[in-house]
Write an enzyme that holds these catalytic residues in place. Sequence first.
Site, PDB file in Angstrom:
ATOM      1  N   PHE A   1      29.162  10.448  11.527  1.00 13.95           N
ATOM      2  CA  PHE A   1      29.459  11.570  10.635  1.00 13.95           C
ATOM      3  C   PHE A   1      30.691  11.231   9.791  1.00 13.95           C
ATOM      4  O   PHE A   1      31.702  10.768  10.323  1.00 13.95           O
ATOM      5  CB  PHE A   1      29.727  12.803  11.500  1.00 13.95           C
ATOM      6  CG  PHE A   1      30.023  14.071  10.745  1.00 13.95           C
ATOM      7  CD1 PHE A   1      28.999  14.863  10.255  1.00 13.95           C
ATOM      8  CD2 PHE A   1      31.333  14.486  10.557  1.00 13.95           C
ATOM      9  CE1 PHE A   1      29.266  16.038   9.575  1.00 13.95           C
ATOM     10  CE2 PHE A   1      31.611  15.667   9.875  1.00 13.95           C
ATOM     11  CZ  PHE A   1      30.575  16.443   9.388  1.00 13.95           C
TER      12      PHE A   1
ATOM     13  N   ASN B   1      35.005  19.581  16.559  1.00 15.54           N
ATOM     14  CA  ASN B   1      34.212  19.877  15.369  1.00 15.54           C
ATOM     15  C   ASN B   1      32.774  19.561  15.788  1.00 15.54           C
ATOM     16  O   ASN B   1      32.281  18.469  15.552  1.00 15.54           O
ATOM     17  CB  ASN B   1      34.666  19.006  14.194  1.00 15.54           C
ATOM     18  CG  ASN B   1      33.793  19.184  12.964  1.00 15.54           C
ATOM     19  OD1 ASN B   1      33.039  20.154  12.873  1.00 15.54           O
ATOM     20  ND2 ASN B   1      33.867  18.250  12.035  1.00 15.54           N
ATOM     21  N   PRO B   2      32.119  20.521  16.449  1.00 14.28           N
ATOM     22  CA  PRO B   2      30.814  20.233  17.055  1.00 14.28           C
ATOM     23  C   PRO B   2      29.690  20.327  16.023  1.00 14.28           C
ATOM     24  O   PRO B   2      29.914  20.773  14.896  1.00 14.28           O
ATOM     25  CB  PRO B   2      30.689  21.362  18.085  1.00 14.28           C
ATOM     26  CG  PRO B   2      31.394  22.507  17.430  1.00 14.28           C
ATOM     27  CD  PRO B   2      32.522  21.919  16.612  1.00 14.28           C
TER      28      PRO B   2
HETATM   29  C1  LIG Z   1      30.267  17.276  13.114  1.00 15.63           C
HETATM   30  S1  LIG Z   1      30.494  15.738  13.936  1.00 15.63           S
HETATM   31  C2  LIG Z   1      32.287  15.670  14.040  1.00 15.63           C
HETATM   32  C3  LIG Z   1      32.843  14.289  14.212  1.00 15.63           C
HETATM   33  C4  LIG Z   1      34.386  14.235  14.108  1.00 15.63           C
HETATM   34  N1  LIG Z   1      35.010  14.975  15.177  1.00 15.63           N
HETATM   35  C5  LIG Z   1      34.849  14.789  12.783  1.00 15.63           C
HETATM   36  O1  LIG Z   1      35.434  15.883  12.752  1.00 15.63           O
HETATM   37  O2  LIG Z   1      34.622  14.134  11.758  1.00 15.63           O
HETATM   38  C6  LIG Z   1      30.012  16.172  15.613  1.00 15.63           C
HETATM   39  C7  LIG Z   1      30.071  15.016  16.599  1.00 15.63           C
HETATM   40  O3  LIG Z   1      29.722  15.507  17.899  1.00 15.63           O
HETATM   41  C8  LIG Z   1      28.836  14.600  18.526  1.00 15.63           C
HETATM   42  N2  LIG Z   1      28.045  15.359  19.511  1.00 15.63           N
HETATM   43  C9  LIG Z   1      26.987  16.162  19.285  1.00 15.63           C
HETATM   44  N3  LIG Z   1      26.584  16.752  20.417  1.00 15.63           N
HETATM   45  C10 LIG Z   1      27.397  16.286  21.392  1.00 15.63           C
HETATM   46  C11 LIG Z   1      27.502  16.534  22.782  1.00 15.63           C
HETATM   47  N4  LIG Z   1      26.667  17.371  23.389  1.00 15.63           N
HETATM   48  N5  LIG Z   1      28.476  15.909  23.465  1.00 15.63           N
HETATM   49  C12 LIG Z   1      29.340  15.056  22.861  1.00 15.63           C
HETATM   50  N6  LIG Z   1      29.294  14.779  21.551  1.00 15.63           N
HETATM   51  C13 LIG Z   1      28.341  15.397  20.810  1.00 15.63           C
HETATM   52  C14 LIG Z   1      28.010  14.033  17.400  1.00 15.63           C
HETATM   53  O4  LIG Z   1      27.393  12.829  17.759  1.00 15.63           O
HETATM   54  C15 LIG Z   1      29.075  13.895  16.309  1.00 15.63           C
HETATM   55  O5  LIG Z   1      29.712  12.653  16.365  1.00 15.63           O
END
Ligand SMILES: C[S@@+](CC[C@H](N)C(=O)[O-])C[C@H]1O[C@@H](n2cnc3c(N)ncnc32)[C@H](O)[C@@H]1O
Length: 266
Positions: free
Chosen positions: A71, A173-174
């Site tokens: 992302f 930031n999910p």
């Molecule tokens: C919107 S991106 C945010 C990435 C970074 N924190 C940023 O703000 O640029 C959400 C991230 O959460 C990860 N992700 C999604 N579901 C997850 C889960 N259940 N557990 C851990 N990571 C997860 C995704 O792979 C992605 O890298």
Amino acid sequence: MESPRVDAELLLAAVLGVSRGRLFVVDEVADEDAARFAALLDQRADRVPLQHLTGRAAFRFLDLAVGPGVFVPRPETEQLAGWALERLAGADAPVVVDLGAGSGALALSIAHEHPAAQVIAVERDPGAIEWTRHNAAFRAAAGDTPVEVVAGDMTDPGLLWGHDGDVDLVVSNPPYVPDGARVPREVADHDPPLALWGGPDGLDVVRGLLATAARLLRPGGWLGIEHADQQGGSLPALVRAHGGFADVEDHPDLAGRPRFTTARRT
Ligand SMILES: C[S@@+](CC[C@H](N)C(=O)[O-])C[C@H]1O[C@@H](n2cnc3c(N)ncnc32)[C@H](O)[C@@H]1O
């Protein structure tokens, strides 16, 4: 395109290996650079994100490596990092957990700007975590406090079990885009699906995240979660309904749109 001239200048600067501000002193562009520039412009016109073409994304004070599989960090998220750093000001050796770290934007910025923090970055996507690890190694080599990168699911009740009740701040930031929502082509075709989609109301992952955060945080510890424009009411309501948090507050971004919710573990 929203900003064609800026994008074109940044692509030319990347091809020539100069900053955008130095373009005005460039007198001549070699044929092979011009050809490479033209090819990049074509890709950008085809909605490949600018950051995938340059391979870099700026986030607060950091220059992060990004590309297919991770992302692209957004400017809006810089405010969530700023809020977290304000909460940590003066703290001796706070334990901080970033759930869903992606490029590591939040975790690595916190480690960079609050070197006394012990930061743990959690990422589930095997493709994305390669970028988390790469950026974490790069920042550690540059002298920042090393960040621990953990492969795991933020909704897993056993995640980081050794840290139950001793974390000072959880930031995330999910994925929060409601399934089926319309997103620009750059996003739909190039951001990883796991980073975007959050179930029918966009809050599926957040529900699991709340349980994890409540378990990990010490009493008085802080939680900050980014959300979509439309979730400025529903996300704070979800945090209040959990029952384990007080001081639930929502914060707008610089454009005035609801952007992240914060709360304190009771
Ligand atoms: C919107 S991106 C945010 C990435 C970074 N924190 C940023 O703000 O640029 C959400 C991230 O959460 C990860 N992700 C999604 N579901 C997850 C889960 N259940 N557990 C851990 N990571 C997860 C995704 O792979 C992605 O890298």
